[in-house]
Write a protein that holds these residues in place. Structure first.
Motif, PDB file in Angstrom:
ATOM      1  N   ASN A 126       0.825  -1.209   0.000  1.00 37.47           N
ATOM      2  CA  ASN A 126       0.000   0.000   0.000  1.00 37.47           C
ATOM      3  C   ASN A 126       0.863   1.264   0.000  1.00 37.47           C
ATOM      4  O   ASN A 126       0.543   2.233  -0.681  1.00 37.47           O
ATOM      5  N   LEU A 127       1.966   1.268   0.740  1.00 34.44           N
ATOM      6  CA  LEU A 127       2.853   2.436   0.710  1.00 34.44           C
ATOM      7  C   LEU A 127       3.567   2.538  -0.628  1.00 34.44           C
ATOM      8  O   LEU A 127       3.771   3.641  -1.150  1.00 34.44           O
ATOM      9  N   TRP A 128       3.939   1.403  -1.205  1.00 38.87           N
ATOM     10  CA  TRP A 128       4.554   1.411  -2.533  1.00 38.87           C
ATOM     11  C   TRP A 128       3.590   2.017  -3.546  1.00 38.87           C
ATOM     12  O   TRP A 128       3.957   2.886  -4.326  1.00 38.87           O
ATOM     13  N   ARG A 129       2.324   1.592  -3.502  1.00 41.64           N
ATOM     14  CA  ARG A 129       1.326   2.074  -4.459  1.00 41.64           C
ATOM     15  C   ARG A 129       1.029   3.556  -4.263  1.00 41.64           C
ATOM     16  O   ARG A 129       0.841   4.300  -5.229  1.00 41.64           O
ATOM     17  N   ARG A 130       0.982   4.027  -3.027  1.00 41.99           N
ATOM     18  CA  ARG A 130       0.650   5.424  -2.752  1.00 41.99           C
ATOM     19  C   ARG A 130       1.655   6.406  -3.338  1.00 41.99           C
ATOM     20  O   ARG A 130       1.342   7.578  -3.512  1.00 41.99           O
ATOM     21  N   GLN A 131       2.845   5.937  -3.664  1.00 41.56           N
ATOM     22  CA  GLN A 131       3.821   6.808  -4.313  1.00 41.56           C
ATOM     23  C   GLN A 131       3.302   7.343  -5.636  1.00 41.56           C
ATOM     24  O   GLN A 131       3.753   8.379  -6.118  1.00 41.56           O
ATOM     25  N   PHE A 132       2.370   6.627  -6.246  1.00 42.78           N
ATOM     26  CA  PHE A 132       1.902   6.943  -7.586  1.00 42.78           C
ATOM     27  C   PHE A 132       0.526   7.600  -7.589  1.00 42.78           C
ATOM     28  O   PHE A 132      -0.115   7.696  -8.626  1.00 42.78           O
ATOM     29  N   GLY A 133       0.064   8.028  -6.432  1.00 39.89           N
ATOM     30  CA  GLY A 133      -1.212   8.732  -6.354  1.00 39.89           C
ATOM     31  C   GLY A 133      -2.297   7.893  -5.719  1.00 39.89           C
ATOM     32  O   GLY A 133      -2.062   6.812  -5.200  1.00 39.89           O
ATOM     33  N   LYS A 134      -3.511   8.431  -5.789  1.00 44.87           N
ATOM     34  CA  LYS A 134      -4.656   7.755  -5.191  1.00 44.87           C
ATOM     35  C   LYS A 134      -5.048   6.538  -6.009  1.00 44.87           C
ATOM     36  O   LYS A 134      -4.799   6.463  -7.202  1.00 44.87           O
ATOM     37  N   TRP A 135      -5.692   5.604  -5.326  1.00 47.91           N
ATOM     38  CA  TRP A 135      -6.245   4.438  -6.001  1.00 47.91           C
ATOM     39  C   TRP A 135      -7.291   4.903  -7.003  1.00 47.91           C
ATOM     40  O   TRP A 135      -7.991   5.880  -6.771  1.00 47.91           O
ATOM     41  N   THR A 136      -7.393   4.178  -8.091  1.00 47.67           N
ATOM     42  CA  THR A 136      -8.425   4.478  -9.074  1.00 47.67           C
ATOM     43  C   THR A 136      -9.503   3.408  -9.009  1.00 47.67           C
ATOM     44  O   THR A 136      -9.266   2.294  -8.523  1.00 47.67           O
ATOM     45  N   ARG A 137     -10.667   3.737  -9.515  1.00 51.39           N
ATOM     46  CA  ARG A 137     -11.772   2.779  -9.571  1.00 51.39           C
ATOM     47  C   ARG A 137     -11.362   1.549 -10.393  1.00 51.39           C
ATOM     48  O   ARG A 137     -11.720   0.432 -10.057  1.00 51.39           O
ATOM     49  N   GLU A 138     -10.580   1.768 -11.422  1.00 53.72           N
ATOM     50  CA  GLU A 138     -10.144   0.676 -12.298  1.00 53.72           C
ATOM     51  C   GLU A 138      -9.211  -0.308 -11.600  1.00 53.72           C
ATOM     52  O   GLU A 138      -9.002  -1.415 -12.075  1.00 53.72           O
ATOM     53  N   GLU A 139      -8.638   0.095 -10.471  1.00 49.81           N
ATOM     54  CA  GLU A 139      -7.711  -0.781  -9.751  1.00 49.81           C
ATOM     55  C   GLU A 139      -8.375  -1.640  -8.676  1.00 49.81           C
ATOM     56  O   GLU A 139      -7.724  -2.522  -8.111  1.00 49.81           O
ATOM     57  N   MET A 140      -9.633  -1.423  -8.418  1.00 50.27           N
ATOM     58  CA  MET A 140     -10.304  -2.160  -7.335  1.00 50.27           C
ATOM     59  C   MET A 140     -10.426  -3.650  -7.648  1.00 50.27           C
ATOM     60  O   MET A 140     -10.045  -4.492  -6.829  1.00 50.27           O
ATOM     61  N   ASN A 141     -10.955  -4.026  -8.802  1.00 56.26           N
ATOM     62  CA  ASN A 141     -11.041  -5.449  -9.157  1.00 56.26           C
ATOM     63  C   ASN A 141      -9.658  -6.089  -9.263  1.00 56.26           C
ATOM     64  O   ASN A 141      -9.456  -7.198  -8.763  1.00 56.26           O
ATOM     65  N   PRO A 142      -8.691  -5.430  -9.908  1.00 51.29           N
ATOM     66  CA  PRO A 142      -7.355  -6.035  -9.951  1.00 51.29           C
ATOM     67  C   PRO A 142      -6.722  -6.239  -8.578  1.00 51.29           C
ATOM     68  O   PRO A 142      -6.035  -7.226  -8.354  1.00 51.29           O
ATOM     69  N   LEU A 143      -6.971  -5.316  -7.647  1.00 50.60           N
ATOM     70  CA  LEU A 143      -6.425  -5.487  -6.297  1.00 50.60           C
ATOM     71  C   LEU A 143      -7.046  -6.709  -5.632  1.00 50.60           C
ATOM     72  O   LEU A 143      -6.340  -7.533  -5.040  1.00 50.60           O
ATOM     73  N   GLU A 144      -8.351  -6.849  -5.749  1.00 53.97           N
ATOM     74  CA  GLU A 144      -9.023  -8.030  -5.194  1.00 53.97           C
ATOM     75  C   GLU A 144      -8.502  -9.296  -5.862  1.00 53.97           C
ATOM     76  O   GLU A 144      -8.216 -10.287  -5.192  1.00 53.97           O
ATOM     77  N   ALA A 145      -8.352  -9.247  -7.194  1.00 56.49           N
ATOM     78  CA  ALA A 145      -7.842 -10.416  -7.916  1.00 56.49           C
ATOM     79  C   ALA A 145      -6.414 -10.750  -7.500  1.00 56.49           C
ATOM     80  O   ALA A 145      -6.053 -11.926  -7.406  1.00 56.49           O
ATOM     81  N   THR A 146      -5.616  -9.741  -7.203  1.00 57.82           N
ATOM     82  CA  THR A 146      -4.237  -9.971  -6.769  1.00 57.82           C
ATOM     83  C   THR A 146      -4.216 -10.756  -5.466  1.00 57.82           C
ATOM     84  O   THR A 146      -3.523 -11.778  -5.349  1.00 57.82           O
ATOM     85  N   ALA A 147      -4.981 -10.301  -4.492  1.00 62.33           N
ATOM     86  CA  ALA A 147      -5.040 -11.023  -3.210  1.00 62.33           C
ATOM     87  C   ALA A 147      -5.614 -12.423  -3.410  1.00 62.33           C
ATOM     88  O   ALA A 147      -5.103 -13.393  -2.832  1.00 62.33           O
ATOM     89  N   LEU A 148      -6.637 -12.535  -4.235  1.00 60.45           N
ATOM     90  CA  LEU A 148      -7.261 -13.830  -4.501  1.00 60.45           C
ATOM     91  C   LEU A 148      -6.282 -14.800  -5.160  1.00 60.45           C
ATOM     92  O   LEU A 148      -6.162 -15.960  -4.743  1.00 60.45           O
ATOM     93  N   LEU A 149      -5.574 -14.345  -6.177  1.00 55.77           N
ATOM     94  CA  LEU A 149      -4.631 -15.222  -6.883  1.00 55.77           C
ATOM     95  C   LEU A 149      -3.495 -15.676  -5.970  1.00 55.77           C
ATOM     96  O   LEU A 149      -3.066 -16.835  -6.038  1.00 55.77           O
ATOM     97  N   LEU A 150      -2.993 -14.779  -5.133  1.00 50.61           N
ATOM     98  CA  LEU A 150      -1.924 -15.174  -4.210  1.00 50.61           C
ATOM     99  C   LEU A 150      -2.443 -16.185  -3.186  1.00 50.61           C
ATOM    100  O   LEU A 150      -1.762 -17.178  -2.891  1.00 50.61           O
ATOM    101  N   ALA A 151      -3.644 -15.955  -2.660  1.00 47.27           N
ATOM    102  CA  ALA A 151      -4.228 -16.901  -1.699  1.00 47.27           C
ATOM    103  C   ALA A 151      -4.463 -18.252  -2.349  1.00 47.27           C
ATOM    104  O   ALA A 151      -4.159 -19.298  -1.762  1.00 47.27           O
ATOM    105  N   GLU A 152      -4.969 -18.243  -3.563  1.00 44.96           N
ATOM    106  CA  GLU A 152      -5.236 -19.498  -4.261  1.00 44.96           C
ATOM    107  C   GLU A 152      -3.930 -20.232  -4.549  1.00 44.96           C
ATOM    108  O   GLU A 152      -3.853 -21.457  -4.446  1.00 44.96           O
ATOM    109  N   HIS A 153      -2.884 -19.497  -4.882  1.00 43.26           N
ATOM    110  CA  HIS A 153      -1.566 -20.118  -5.120  1.00 43.26           C
ATOM    111  C   HIS A 153      -1.070 -20.811  -3.851  1.00 43.26           C
ATOM    112  O   HIS A 153      -0.580 -21.947  -3.903  1.00 43.26           O
ATOM    113  N   ILE A 154      -1.217 -20.134  -2.727  1.00 48.82           N
ATOM    114  CA  ILE A 154      -0.820 -20.733  -1.447  1.00 48.82           C
ATOM    115  C   ILE A 154      -1.638 -21.991  -1.185  1.00 48.82           C
ATOM    116  O   ILE A 154      -1.095 -23.038  -0.819  1.00 48.82           O
TER     117      ILE A 154
END
Length: 174
Positions: A126-154
């Motif tokens: 989250n701190l890494w991402r904040r360097q580039f500005g506020k979250w966008t609406r377009e990033e909400m599904n990808p963020l959820e998918a990122t956590a989901l894919l990592l959890a599923e991989h585990i």
């Protein structure tokens, strides 16, 4: 030398809420449902709509905390076998995001990949991402998918559909 992106400087956020959403998606995935259950989607939408701006920010931070926890667990697991987490996780992760053409816009994939690499190298996503500005609406599904894919991989490498959720739950209760 300390980085401003060190996890010690990051808010944990609403990890419980983020985990609830990811666990719900995992359960739907493992139930072999081709589409999201309409009732589950309605409840998730209702939950998201009920959040205040501060609660929504906390949920975003919670999702980033999950990305960090999952990436760190994967890093340690791969290092035990003298393998590099970035080499073994990131290509499949990017390939999976690229296949999700209905919910993941191609221009969000580099950001999500950067978050995973940041988390895997010990930086707060989250701190890494904040360097580039506020979250966008377009990033909400990808963020959820990122956590989901990592959890599923585990879960896939451990052979346990509840391992990632239990990992977080035990970390929170410890």
């Amino acid at each position: 030398m300390s980085s401003p992106c060190d996890p010690e400087h990051a808010p944990a956020g609403d990890v419980d809420g983020a985990l609830m959403l990811i666990d719900s998606r995992l359960r739907a995935l493992y139930a072999a449902q081709d589409e999201t259950d309409p009732e589950q989607q309605r409840l998730s939408d209702q939950f998201a709509a009920s959040l205040s701006p501060a609660e929504a920010d906390a949920l975003l931070d919670g999702a980033c905390t999950l990305v960090y926890l999952f990436a760190q667990w994967l890093r340690m697991a791969y290092e035990e076998h003298d393998k590099d987490v970035i080499e073994y996780v990131v290509p499949g992760f990017v390939g999976s995001l690229r296949m999700m053409t209905r919910s993941i816009r191609p221009e969000t994939i580099p950001t999500m990949t950067g978050m995973v690499v940041a988390a895997a190298t010990g930086l707060s996503p989250n701190l890494w991402r904040r360097q580039f500005g506020k979250w966008t609406r377009e990033e909400m599904n990808p963020l959820e998918a990122t956590a989901l894919l990592l959890a599923e991989h585990i879960n896939r490498i451990t052979g346990d559909h509840d391992f990632a959720s239990r990992l977080v739950t035990e970390a929170l209760s410890g």
